[in-house]
Design a protein around this motif. Sequence first.
Motif, PDB file in Angstrom:
ATOM      1  N   LEU A  40      -0.979   2.666  -4.020  1.00 46.69           N
ATOM      2  CA  LEU A  40      -0.955   3.577  -5.163  1.00 46.69           C
ATOM      3  C   LEU A  40      -0.814   2.727  -6.416  1.00 46.69           C
ATOM      4  CD1 LEU A  40       1.468   6.322  -3.790  1.00 46.69           C
ATOM      5  CD2 LEU A  40      -0.961   6.633  -4.290  1.00 46.69           C
ATOM      6  N   PHE A  41      -1.851   2.707  -7.242  1.00 45.56           N
ATOM      7  CA  PHE A  41      -1.838   1.861  -8.437  1.00 45.56           C
ATOM      8  C   PHE A  41      -0.697   2.265  -9.376  1.00 45.56           C
ATOM      9  CE2 PHE A  41      -6.500   0.207  -8.758  1.00 45.56           C
ATOM     10  CZ  PHE A  41      -6.381  -0.315  -7.479  1.00 45.56           C
ATOM     11  N   PHE A  42       0.098   1.290  -9.793  1.00 49.49           N
ATOM     12  CA  PHE A  42       1.180   1.472 -10.763  1.00 49.49           C
ATOM     13  C   PHE A  42       2.142   2.606 -10.357  1.00 49.49           C
ATOM     14  CE2 PHE A  42      -2.585   0.063 -13.347  1.00 49.49           C
ATOM     15  CZ  PHE A  42      -2.134  -1.237 -13.584  1.00 49.49           C
ATOM     16  N   ASP A  45       5.617   2.894 -12.063  1.00 50.60           N
ATOM     17  CA  ASP A  45       5.519   3.395 -13.439  1.00 50.60           C
ATOM     18  C   ASP A  45       5.325   4.912 -13.461  1.00 50.60           C
ATOM     19  OD1 ASP A  45       5.787   0.879 -14.612  1.00 50.60           O
ATOM     20  OD2 ASP A  45       3.635   0.485 -14.520  1.00 50.60           O
ATOM     21  N   HIS A  46       4.459   5.403 -12.583  1.00 53.43           N
ATOM     22  CA  HIS A  46       4.240   6.852 -12.505  1.00 53.43           C
ATOM     23  C   HIS A  46       5.529   7.573 -12.098  1.00 53.43           C
ATOM     24  CE1 HIS A  46      -0.089   7.336 -13.115  1.00 53.43           C
ATOM     25  NE2 HIS A  46      -0.274   6.224 -12.436  1.00 53.43           N
ATOM     26  N   LYS A 212       0.658   1.416 -21.250  1.00 53.44           N
ATOM     27  CA  LYS A 212       1.832   0.555 -21.102  1.00 53.44           C
ATOM     28  C   LYS A 212       1.468  -0.788 -20.480  1.00 53.44           C
ATOM     29  CE  LYS A 212       6.115   0.384 -18.373  1.00 53.44           C
ATOM     30  NZ  LYS A 212       6.980   1.156 -17.434  1.00 53.44           N
ATOM     31  N   ASN A 213       0.693  -0.771 -19.413  1.00 56.22           N
ATOM     32  CA  ASN A 213       0.349  -2.008 -18.715  1.00 56.22           C
ATOM     33  C   ASN A 213      -0.658  -2.850 -19.490  1.00 56.22           C
ATOM     34  OD1 ASN A 213       1.578  -2.250 -15.787  1.00 56.22           O
ATOM     35  ND2 ASN A 213       1.255  -0.081 -16.194  1.00 56.22           N
ATOM     36  N   LEU A 214      -1.577  -2.198 -20.171  1.00 56.49           N
ATOM     37  CA  LEU A 214      -2.546  -2.943 -20.963  1.00 56.49           C
ATOM     38  C   LEU A 214      -1.871  -3.611 -22.163  1.00 56.49           C
ATOM     39  CD1 LEU A 214      -5.557  -3.441 -20.587  1.00 56.49           C
ATOM     40  CD2 LEU A 214      -6.001  -1.634 -22.248  1.00 56.49           C
ATOM     41  N   MET A 215      -0.892  -2.946 -22.725  1.00 49.76           N
ATOM     42  CA  MET A 215      -0.140  -3.544 -23.828  1.00 49.76           C
ATOM     43  C   MET A 215       0.567  -4.816 -23.372  1.00 49.76           C
ATOM     44  SD  MET A 215       1.388  -0.137 -25.738  1.00 49.76           S
ATOM     45  CE  MET A 215       2.353  -1.049 -26.961  1.00 49.76           C
ATOM     46  N   LYS A 216       1.081  -4.807 -22.153  1.00 52.59           N
ATOM     47  CA  LYS A 216       1.732  -6.009 -21.620  1.00 52.59           C
ATOM     48  C   LYS A 216       0.718  -7.135 -21.413  1.00 52.59           C
ATOM     49  CE  LYS A 216       5.535  -3.629 -19.266  1.00 52.59           C
ATOM     50  NZ  LYS A 216       6.138  -3.268 -17.951  1.00 52.59           N
TER      51      LYS A 216
END
Length: 281
Positions: A40-42, A45-46, A212-216
């Motif tokens: 399950l991707f991320f 976070d979900h 959120k993840n792309l910002m990181k």
Amino acid sequence: MVNCNGELLAEDKAIFTHNNRALKYGDALFETVRYVNGTLFFWEDHYFRLMASMRILRMEIPMEFTLEFLEEEIKSTIKSNGLENGTVRVRLTVFRNEGGRYTPTNNNISYVIETSSMESPFFIIEKGTYEVELFKDFYVNKDMLSNLKSTNKILNVVAGVYAQENGYANCLLVNTDKKVVEAINGNLFLVKGNEVKTPPLSDGCLDGIIRKNLMKIIAGSEELDLVEESISPFELQKVDELFITNSIVGIQPISKYRKKEFDSKVAKSLVGKLNARARIG
């Protein structure tokens, strides 16, 4: 098969009554998760976004609602539909139980898990025209409720109808300060030179998982500079790239806004890094 409170039911079986609070008041939250071959991707976070959102809406979180419990419920639903070795779109909806009018008689919750198959196991950049326009009939509020993944999405629905009626692939939504905050179905990023900008949560955009993840990823890059700042509509035609992010598509480049056509160089450079992070996370 659909999972309702741990019970697997046929998709055509009636689950709700007319007193369902998600139906009557939009008293519900949901997470849309991408599943690929057992992962399950991320997922963390979900899960933590869902827990935080339930607390904000004062829903009672069941003791068994652990990270592991919900993951197993999702995976068992996927398996019951014979999709465990494929790519799956998962929707987990949590809603307050029946009772009361605007004010509920209790804060206990129920949940439903739905699954559907998808094609590509990776986030990919789709080729082709993807034209957008501003939607200015109604505005996003600048508050914490706008950050939540709730079922109160009538503004997005009306914007979607507007886009469909006018031949656009998507619309960009603006807040009460007339700042651009997001697309109908995801967060917005602008690229100008080496700078990548996205609106702050205080402007009313969704607290997106891919955002959120792309910002990181961008913050850790030596080639790109991340800026979290309000976006004026006047900026849109002055940038090199525009792209939308969400948990199912990953990154969707915008090819055209009004008379301006955009490149997708940075979007293409980021999608591979996003795929790698999804596998790890």
